[in-house]
Scaffold this motif. Structure first.
Motif, PDB file in Angstrom:
ATOM      1  N   VAL A  98      88.045 -55.261 101.042  1.00  0.00           N
ATOM      2  CA  VAL A  98      86.714 -54.752 100.716  1.00  0.00           C
ATOM      3  C   VAL A  98      86.699 -54.445  99.231  1.00  0.00           C
ATOM      4  N   PHE A  99      85.628 -54.841  98.541  1.00  0.00           N
ATOM      5  CA  PHE A  99      85.623 -54.752  97.097  1.00  0.00           C
ATOM      6  C   PHE A  99      84.569 -53.771  96.595  1.00  0.00           C
ATOM      7  N   SER A 100      84.673 -53.449  95.321  1.00  0.00           N
ATOM      8  CA  SER A 100      83.769 -52.577  94.565  1.00  0.00           C
ATOM      9  C   SER A 100      83.650 -51.189  95.166  1.00  0.00           C
ATOM     10  N   ALA A 154      80.734 -54.396 101.561  1.00  0.00           N
ATOM     11  CA  ALA A 154      79.561 -55.231 101.320  1.00  0.00           C
ATOM     12  C   ALA A 154      78.962 -55.598 102.666  1.00  0.00           C
ATOM     13  N   LEU A 155      78.125 -54.740 103.181  1.00  0.00           N
ATOM     14  CA  LEU A 155      77.680 -54.859 104.566  1.00  0.00           C
ATOM     15  C   LEU A 155      76.341 -55.564 104.711  1.00  0.00           C
ATOM     16  N   HIS A 205      75.536 -55.871 111.112  1.00  0.00           N
ATOM     17  CA  HIS A 205      75.924 -56.884 112.095  1.00  0.00           C
ATOM     18  C   HIS A 205      77.199 -57.600 111.695  1.00  0.00           C
ATOM     19  N   ALA A 206      77.695 -57.351 110.461  1.00  0.00           N
ATOM     20  CA  ALA A 206      78.864 -58.081 109.972  1.00  0.00           C
ATOM     21  C   ALA A 206      79.534 -57.303 108.852  1.00  0.00           C
ATOM     22  N   LEU A 207      80.827 -57.519 108.702  1.00  0.00           N
ATOM     23  CA  LEU A 207      81.598 -56.958 107.592  1.00  0.00           C
ATOM     24  C   LEU A 207      82.089 -58.111 106.733  1.00  0.00           C
ATOM     25  N   ALA A 209      84.782 -67.247 104.304  1.00  0.00           N
ATOM     26  CA  ALA A 209      86.014 -66.508 104.058  1.00  0.00           C
ATOM     27  C   ALA A 209      85.817 -65.015 104.277  1.00  0.00           C
ATOM     28  N   SER A 210      86.769 -64.396 104.967  1.00  0.00           N
ATOM     29  CA  SER A 210      86.896 -62.942 105.019  1.00  0.00           C
ATOM     30  C   SER A 210      85.631 -62.228 105.480  1.00  0.00           C
ATOM     31  N   THR A 211      84.994 -62.773 106.495  1.00  0.00           N
ATOM     32  CA  THR A 211      83.802 -62.153 107.054  1.00  0.00           C
ATOM     33  C   THR A 211      83.900 -62.160 108.567  1.00  0.00           C
TER      34      THR A 211
END
Length: 626
Positions: free
Chosen positions: A19-21, A25-26, A47-49, A116-118
């Motif tokens: 997870v960034f910043s 980032a949802l 609904h998603a990460l 990627a990464s979701t």
């Protein structure tokens, strides 16, 4: 070739998550009022990460982009599996779990194969994350249920989590170490309280939890191999099996998830059947004769020379190359540094220099492979040149514990002319060995006590013998008593779980967002824990510190710098003789299937394929003919 083989050691999707910043980032705004369908004050519901930005798909998406949402259902696909199996419990060390067993369980979240990464909502229909990252909650889907009709509840989630952490494979304890506690807020809301809010990827790791039925497992010993048909919640259930020989999974009619957007166009086969073989050549002959439908080839020589048989020539079998956009990680001969012979880094570097990749690529691989020069190959996280910028700042803190050349010289693997004459590198290797206390006496490389250097390369796949034996011959030219031993899958699992080997081929897969799995690969805390993936026995405080930096990075630039620093330190530690990678999937398949004509990040996505009835009728009739 792209990561460890998915078996009982590696059931969970070990894709790294981040997870960034400093904030998830949802793709949704924080909600201040707890209303129907809203998150608690100060939290975010989504609904998603996504770990590298806003999720690509909105909350009202209709299907994953790489699928045909109208794909027909029906038919069977048959695979070849190698080795044997004696259990249906992939979550524990004991036993060898059946291939494909993951088809019967679903997880809280599900990944989109083209992103990627979701992770998207699955058993959980929504996710809530606290603004201060101290907790994450999953709201369970009302219609999600096990195959016996029991609804999936928060009680099942909590039981699964606690059982895997207490009795499952060691990496579960590692992955879940930063969970302080888990509690139910009613039957359909589960809250995980987190010890360390800087562990960016933990919400997604928890979302990958495969949910098991508490009511079914009670009264059974979870730590033993499972020989009865388990109860699942996924699109398939176990249908038929014969231990060590065959296993079939059948699609569940009216499955609760089949019309949800994340499953539309997927899970199209009525049955998945795995036929087991002890010998790779026999498995190939089974494919050629039509007993097996698909073969994902990982031997370049086979791809170039072994597919000249009638079914290929007349188009009944297709040879397809599917480019992928994935990091390729590290594959190589891994040194078990727990062994005295490999404790000295000069010895490891010397043995690395003996390996002649250019000759092998020319003579064995038909020039199809690229030499791997990073633990994070084919990604932004691979170190290059000399350290600069933020990476250099990180490494400066450990300068007195690192080799001086790491700061002044680019890490480079030796390159030969491919002729097989590797004398220059052999001379360098002998000089390094001499510095480490080894000399050649009577054509034997011996230490100060007169003991010859001797070690064994243990393999789990006979196909690697053809690359290991030339390497052994080169080692023997230096007076080293090197040997190759190939064992079956079950024996190899025991050997690798207990680190009872000198050298073996390691396969460390990576993702677009390295994170917690780096501890399992490289951390000293995992060095001596049975079942750990730190096969090389790395025990370096600098590596430990950099792994922590990777996990705790709060933005992408920091993550890139930390991962490159980790990569560089690992490379200069010479824990592995790097081998090669390829950026496409080599697939041979009987021409009875359809698949979307859409490029996918993973290269091939079998979950989106289907049986083409017209093609299958022709192919199957021909395969049945005498």
């Amino acid at each position: 070739m792209y990561g460890r083989r998915m078996n009982s050691r590696t059931y969970t999707r070990r894709t790294s998550l981040a997870v960034f910043s400093g904030a998830l980032a949802l793709g949704a705004l924080p909600l201040r009022v707890r209303a129907q369908g809203a998150a608690p004050a100060g939290a975010t519901r989504t609904h998603a990460l996504s770990l590298i930005g806003t999720p690509a798909l909105p909350a009202d998406y209709t299907h994953f982009p790489y699928v045909n949402p109208n794909a027909p259902k029906g038919g069977e696909i048959t695979y070849a599996a190698m080795g044997t199996f004696d259990s249906f419990n992939p979550f524990v060390i004991r036993g060898s779990a059946a291939d494909g067993i993951g088809l019967i369980w679903e997880s809280l979240l599900i990944s989109n194969g083209d992103e990627a990464s979701t992770e998207y909502a699955n058993i959980a229909e929504a996710i809530e994350v606290a603004a201060d990252k101290t907790w994450v909650a999953f709201i369970l889907r009302a219609g999600a249920k096990f195959h016996d009709g029991h609804p999936i509840t928060s009680e099942d989630v909590i039981w699964t989590f606690n059982t895997l952490r207490e009795k499952g494979r060691p990496y579960y304890r590692l992955y879940y170490a930063d969970v302080e506690r888990v509690e139910a807020d009613g039957a359909q809301r589960v809250v995980f309280h987190l010890k360390d809010p800087t562990n960016r990827e933990l919400p997604q790791i928890l979302g990958q939890l495969p949910i098991l039925p508490k009511h079914w497992w009670e009264g059974r010993d979870f730590e033993k191999p499972l020989t009865e048909v388990p109860l699942g919640s996924g699109p398939y259930k176990l249908d038929r099996f014969e231990f060590g020989r065959t296993v079939t999974y059948r699609r569940v009619p009216g499955w609760w998830g089949e019309n949800l957007p994340q499953h539309r166009g997927r899970n199209n086969f009525d049955t998945h059947r795995y036929e087991y073989f002890r010998d790779a050549s026999v498995a190939f002959e089974a494919f050629k004769s039509g007993q097996v439908d698909i073969r994902i080839e990982n031997i370049a020589r086979n791809w170039a020379t072994a597919y000249d048989f009638p079914a290929v020539r007349d188009g009944r079998v297709l040879k397809k190359e599917f480019p992928h956009r994935l990091p390729t990680g590290m594959q190589g001969f891994g040194f078990n540094t727990r062994r005295d012979v490999f404790k000295d880094v000069r010895v490891r570097e010397a043995l690395m220099r003996v390996f002649d990749f250019e000759w092998m690529n020319k003579n064995l691989f038909y020039g199809q492979y690229t030499r791997t020069t990073s633990y994070f190959s084919n990604s932004d996280f691979a170190s290059t040149g000399v350290p600069t910028g933020a990476e250099l700042v990180l490494l400066e803190a450990y300068r007195d514990k690192l080799p001086a050349g790491l700061f002044t010289d680019a890490f480079e693997l030796p390159v030969t002319d491919g002729s097989g004459n590797n004398r220059d590198q052999l001379r360098i290797a002998l000089d390094l060995l001499k510095q480490a206390g080894w000399t050649v006496t009577d054509r034997k490389l011996v230490n100060a006590r007169g003991q010859q250097m001797s070690f064994e390369i243990v393999l789990s796949d006979p196909s690697f013998e053809r690359v290991s034996l030339p390497y052994v011959q080169s080692l023997q030219r230096l007076g080293i008593n090197a040997r190759v031993r190939t064992v079956d899958a079950a024996q190899y699992q025991r050997i690798s779980d207990t680190f009872d080997f000198d050298m073996t081929i390691i396969l460390d897969g990576q993702s677009e967002s390295p994170g917690n799995e780096q501890r399992d690969y490289f951390s000293s805390t995992r060095r001596d824990e049975e079942g750990s993936l730190n096969l090389m026995g790395i025990n370096d405080p600098v590596v430990d510190a950099l792994v922590d930096k990777v996990i705790q990075a709060q933005d992408r630039d920091t993550l890139v710098a930390a991962t490159r620093a980790l990569d560089r330190v690992l490379l200069w530690g010479h824990y592995v003789v790097p081998q090669w990678h390829i950026q496409k999937r080599l697939v041979a398949v009987w021409n009875r299937f359809g698949w979307p004509d859409i490029p996918v990040r993973t290269g091939i996505a079998l979950d989106s394929w289907w049986v083409d009835a017209a093609k299958a009728a022709v192919i199957d009739a021909g395969r049945r003919a005498p």
